[in-house]
Motif scaffolding. Structure first.
Motif, PDB file in Angstrom:
ATOM      1  N   GLY A   1       0.819  -1.214   0.000  1.00  0.00           N
ATOM      2  CA  GLY A   1       0.000   0.000   0.000  1.00  0.00           C
ATOM      3  C   GLY A   1       0.850   1.261   0.000  1.00  0.00           C
ATOM      4  N   GLY A   2       1.974   1.214  -0.745  1.00  0.00           N
ATOM      5  CA  GLY A   2       2.828   2.389  -0.863  1.00  0.00           C
ATOM      6  C   GLY A   2       3.723   2.639   0.339  1.00  0.00           C
ATOM      7  N   ARG A   3       3.674   1.742   1.343  1.00  0.00           N
ATOM      8  CA  ARG A   3       4.529   1.931   2.521  1.00  0.00           C
ATOM      9  C   ARG A   3       5.489   0.765   2.689  1.00  0.00           C
ATOM     10  N   SER A   4       6.661   1.069   3.243  1.00  0.00           N
ATOM     11  CA  SER A   4       7.637   0.008   3.508  1.00  0.00           C
ATOM     12  C   SER A   4       7.221  -0.742   4.759  1.00  0.00           C
ATOM     13  N   THR A   5       7.279  -2.055   4.697  1.00  0.00           N
ATOM     14  CA  THR A   5       6.929  -2.854   5.863  1.00  0.00           C
ATOM     15  C   THR A   5       7.766  -4.119   5.882  1.00  0.00           C
ATOM     16  N   GLY A   6       7.665  -4.884   6.975  1.00  0.00           N
ATOM     17  CA  GLY A   6       8.396  -6.137   7.078  1.00  0.00           C
ATOM     18  C   GLY A   6       9.235  -6.204   8.353  1.00  0.00           C
ATOM     19  N   ILE A   7       9.787  -7.382   8.607  1.00  0.00           N
ATOM     20  CA  ILE A   7      10.558  -7.619   9.821  1.00  0.00           C
ATOM     21  C   ILE A   7      11.751  -6.671   9.910  1.00  0.00           C
ATOM     22  N   ASP A   8      12.514  -6.580   8.814  1.00  0.00           N
ATOM     23  CA  ASP A   8      13.705  -5.726   8.843  1.00  0.00           C
ATOM     24  C   ASP A   8      13.338  -4.243   8.939  1.00  0.00           C
ATOM     25  N   VAL A   9      12.207  -3.865   8.363  1.00  0.00           N
ATOM     26  CA  VAL A   9      11.762  -2.468   8.454  1.00  0.00           C
ATOM     27  C   VAL A   9      11.437  -2.125   9.906  1.00  0.00           C
ATOM     28  N   GLU A  10      10.711  -3.048  10.575  1.00  0.00           N
ATOM     29  CA  GLU A  10      10.368  -2.830  11.992  1.00  0.00           C
ATOM     30  C   GLU A  10      11.625  -2.805  12.854  1.00  0.00           C
ATOM     31  N   LEU A  11      12.544  -3.740  12.548  1.00  0.00           N
ATOM     32  CA  LEU A  11      13.787  -3.802  13.311  1.00  0.00           C
ATOM     33  C   LEU A  11      14.590  -2.505  13.143  1.00  0.00           C
ATOM     34  N   ALA A  12      14.624  -1.997  11.922  1.00  0.00           N
ATOM     35  CA  ALA A  12      15.359  -0.748  11.653  1.00  0.00           C
ATOM     36  C   ALA A  12      14.796   0.390  12.492  1.00  0.00           C
ATOM     37  N   LYS A  13      13.470   0.448  12.580  1.00  0.00           N
ATOM     38  CA  LYS A  13      12.833   1.522  13.363  1.00  0.00           C
ATOM     39  C   LYS A  13      13.189   1.410  14.844  1.00  0.00           C
ATOM     40  N   LEU A  14      13.191   0.161  15.355  1.00  0.00           N
ATOM     41  CA  LEU A  14      13.472  -0.034  16.780  1.00  0.00           C
ATOM     42  C   LEU A  14      14.932   0.250  17.107  1.00  0.00           C
TER      43      LEU A  14
END
Lengths: 287, 581
Positions: A52-65
């Motif tokens: 939906g036009g947004r980056s998502t996924g395990i590595d994306v969440e990990l990067a944010k944390l």
């Protein structure tokens, strides 16, 4: 120092301070701009992909944390893989592409392997956070004994093109599996064919395969399989920063170790429909 | 336009009209016969190969072995900007205007008399393209009032020759899937004909013909067996036979990209395209010949079907692309064609049927085969092949083999020339080999992988490059010129008894076509890896060549890179002529 007059010593101290501020290290630079630039692979579910036009996924969440632990925000860039991991590290971590484009502060999903690290001394391989492994998902209609490759000397097996599973199966059993190897552009496409009954099984890295099978994963026998002759069917996954960004490396390692200890890593993997596997060379928090 | 017409209009109106006239002078369109006769007409060069057969021979003799030593620059044109890297193009020139492509998918229209720029087109490249082998472009095609070229993001762009405005633009394929385009298109019977390039795996090669005026697809011919071709949007027969030379479903992603330029021979009504290596790289996984990889395919432009093929390296295990050009020539009343392959052998084919007539080495060392069997047309392999990585994937580095030529080839992309005066081919060869080994510890896209390692190594202390004059009948090397750095530029020969080629060290050089004696050289300021042309304008003969070091050697060269790392990049077009007498 004892020969310096106090005024001169003050000037020297001031000069040292200035030159240290100019010679900003990786971590200072990140804190300065308030952003951690992270390079992740594109089209790589469940780790990093667009939805939906947004980056998502395990590595994306990990990067944010990780960014959060560093007190900055994450800026995620989804990038295409080049031919080898060495190329990716050069393009996205330490040098940049000759077409232009800046390097990221950190790249995730980089193999954590001392032997591989020896050949890539322009980067630091750090913070193993997951252990990936090649597994097979087998349709239970094709045998309920121990998972073994010989079933694919008779039945079709799906793989993602130009991956370890692909190259291995093309040569395994002296080529007896070769004619039954069906190639797909992605693990997701192979999993779709499996669900539609076109294949007996799929061979792929665990997280990708589990996520692609989704809520139907339980309908298949899924697990590692004997791969005779292969050096490794599993490998640790971590991060990479530039070789001279030692303090950034330490900060990222500490952040990942904390997320592991807090159970946060496991929760992210679960959220994306996969089983968390502890890396074999885990760096413990404070260790 | 009648000048009297202007007398009745206002001064302002006249000025406006004049501006329009200057901006868009009425130039003669490039016709089918201009293209068909390109090799014979000396006033222009309108196609890749200086004629569709690709001989790169001009009958011009005003500049010759006697006076070439006097040749001086007429003008030089800078591509400008901060973008440099390899300049591999062949310029085209027609009716006083020159069109040349440059690195990063740029195209320039230049006044051929003065060297002044008429217009410039900078193709906007998207983020996230990862071209494998530098950002080169090899040239444009002219047709009607259009100039047509391909871009790094795999598009075909047709511009108006007068204005540089886009007339049509067609996507060849998706750059995100690894497709690219660097070759010069050719025009055959009103169609613009191209291959596809890029994508080391997962792609299927194909030759395509589009209506040159509109870009509309006419036919598509896949170059891997099992794939359906199309013509006018309808199915047009399968290439080869499914699974005849490929195991399992591997033909579906078999590679064999015809990524370099093609040629057309009107005598046989055949288009010739060379095809790349098969995928994946590990030959042990794909037993069989893997047709039509590493081959020349001959396609009838009217039907879009393959009439014959000849395969140079069956079951290629050394990354010897077969993309190099096939150059038509006539000898002893026979219609023949010559091809200098990456694999080190020079092949002479009967171009009416693809049958092998002669084959011999054009480099000094070939390790992978003893020779080519003239009866069967197949190589006599020595067994020097890389081992199967899955057989030595236990963590130890596999056995290293050394094999010459290297995968950069006895000859790479740079086109050779043929002189009907001397009946010799002039081949820009390189002498190098490679260490090849299986690498058990490799990773790709963050995952373990079974890769191979390689290092390219020179075979001689004093030279890598060798421009060789080769007799296609005897297989003898009549003369050679040795060059320290690898040769990477195209060759041209003329009726004036001359052979021209460039060097990475920056020189454009002229040699005596009969003896190989170096008669002239000029330092262009950066490496010459482009293709020279010559034409006649206002009674004088001109020679043009792009200058700008780059291409695959500095990216892939291994030990060879040490020999060339001091070379500076550039981006300019040099034009020479004799001084006014």
């Amino acid at each position: 120092m004892k020969y310096l007059k106090p005024a001169a010593a003050a000037v020297l101290l001031w000069w040292l301070g200035v030159s240290m501020a100019q010679d900003v290290t990786g971590l200072a630079k990140v804190r300065d701009k308030g952003v951690l630039d992270v390079a992740l692979y594109h089209d790589f579910p469940p780790f990093s992909y667009e939805q939906g036009g947004r980056s998502t996924g395990i590595d994306v969440e990990l990067a944010k944390l990780i960014a959060e632990k560093l007190g900055v925000s994450a800026s995620v860039r989804l990038v295409p893989p080049d031919e080898t991991m060495e190329d990716d590290l050069r393009i996205y971590v330490w040098k940049g592409h000759y077409l232009g484009g800046v390097v990221a502060d950190v790249m995730l999903h980089v193999p954590y392997d001392p032997e591989f690290a020896r050949g890539n001394d322009r980067v630091r391989l750090i913070a193993p956070y997951y252990r990936e492994q090649i597994v097979v998902a087998l349709d239970p209609g094709f045998g309920d004994r121990e998972l073994a490759l010989d079933v694919f000397t008779r039945e079709k097996v799906g793989v993602e093109l130009d991956t370890l599973a692909d190259l291995y199966l093309l040569s395994a059993y002296n080529g007896q599996i070769r004619d039954n190897v069906v190639h797909f552009r992605s693990v997701a496409e192979a999993a779709r064919a499996l669900k539609q009954g076109e294949l007996a099984g799929v061979m792929a890295p665990r997280a990708e395969l589990q996520a692609a099978l989704g809520d139907q994963a339980a309908n298949y026998r899924l697990g590692p399989i004997q791969m005779p002759g292969l050096r490794q069917s599993g490998w640790d996954v971590g991060a990479a920063v530039k070789a001279d960004h030692g303090d950034l490396a330490v900060a990222v390692e500490e952040a990942v170790a904390a997320l592991q200890a807090e159970g946060e890593l496991e929760r992210i993997f679960q959220r994306f429909g996969t089983t968390y596997q502890t890396p074999s060379r885990l760096r413990r928090a404070g260790g | 336009m009648n000048n009297n017409y202007l007398s009745g209009v206002s001064v302002a109106g006249a000025t406006a009209l004049l501006t329009v006239m200057l901006a868009a002078p009425a130039q003669a369109a490039v016709s089918d016969s201009d293209i068909a006769n390109d090799a014979k007409t000396t006033g222009d060069v309108v196609t890749w190969g200086m004629g569709l057969q690709g001989q790169r021979y001009s009958p011009l003799k005003k500049i010759n072995t006697e006076n070439v030593k006097n040749m001086v620059p007429a003008w030089v044109f800078s591509y400008g900007g901060e973008k440099q890297r390899g300049q591999e193009a062949q310029p085209v020139v027609h009716d006083g205007r020159m069109f040349v492509t440059a690195s990063y998918s740029r195209l320039y229209a230049i006044d051929a008399k003065t060297g002044e720029e008429l217009w410039q087109y900078d193709h906007r490249l998207p983020d996230g393209i990862l071209p494998c082998c530098d950002v080169v472009n090899r040239g444009a095609a002219l047709y009607g009032d259009l100039v047509i070229f391909g871009t790094l993001d795999a598009q075909l762009v047709a511009l108006n020759q007068d204005t540089g405005k886009v007339v049509w633009k067609e996507k060849i394929d998706d750059f995100k899937a690894g497709y690219s385009f660097t070759a010069a298109p050719i025009i055959v019977k009103g169609m613009v004909v191209t291959g596809v390039s890029g994508g080391e795996f997962g792609i299927v090669g194909r030759v395509e013909a589009r209506d040159a005026k509109t870009g509309k697809m006419v036919w598509v011919r896949p170059t891997v067996e099992g794939h359906m071709g199309t013509k006018d949007g309808k199915e047009n027969g399968v290439t080869g036979k499914v699974n005849a030379t490929w195991p399992g479903d591997m033909w579906k992603t078999g590679g064999a990209a015809p990524w370099l330029g093609g040629a057309y021979d009107a005598d046989t009504n055949l288009i010739f395209y060379g095809t790349g290596n098969p995928a994946p790289w590990n030959a042990h996984t794909r037993p069989g010949d893997n047709l039509y990889s590493t081959s020349t395919v001959a396609i009838n432009p009217d039907t879009g079907k393959i009439v014959w093929h000849y395969q140079y390296t069956p079951n290629d295990g050394w990354d010897y692309d077969g993309v190099n050009e096939l150059v038509s020539f006539d000898s002893g009343g026979k219609k023949l064609a010559g091809h200098a392959d990456r694999n080190g052998f020079f092949y002479v084919l009967d171009r009416t049927n693809g049958k092998l007539v002669n084959a011999f080495p054009f480099v000094k060392q070939i390790d992978w085969a003893k020779g080519i069997d003239l009866k069967t047309g197949r190589p006599m392999e020595t067994g020097v092949r890389a081992g199967d990585p899955t057989k030595s994937a236990d963590g130890k580095k596999g056995e290293t083999i050394f094999v010459a030529p290297s995968f950069l080839g006895g000859k790479n992309w740079m086109p050779m020339a043929y002189s009907p005066d001397t009946n010799l081919f002039y081949v820009p060869a390189n002498e190098w080999g490679m260490d090849l080994w299986n690498e058990p510890v490799t990773y790709k896209k963050g995952a373990a992988y079974l890769g191979a390692g390689f290092t390219i190594k020179p075979l001689n202390e004093d030279y890598i490059g060798a421009l060789r004059a080769i007799d296609p009948n005897s297989g003898k090397i009549v003369w050679e010129y040795k060059n320290n750095a690898p040769l990477w530029g195209g060759v041209m020969t003329t009726g004036g008894g001359l052979v021209f080629t460039g060097t990475p060290e920056g020189y454009l050089k002229a040699f005596d076509a009969k003896t190989g004696k170096e008669l002239w050289k000029f330092q262009t300021g950066s490496g010459v890896v482009g293709c020279p042309i010559t034409w006649e304008m206002d009674g004088e003969q001109y020679v043009a060549v792009p200058s700008g070091w780059g291409g695959a050697v500095p990216l892939w060269g291994g030990d060879v890179a040490k020999k060339v790392k001091y070379l500076n990049q550039g981006g300019s077009l040099w034009v020479f002529k004799l001084p006014a007498s």
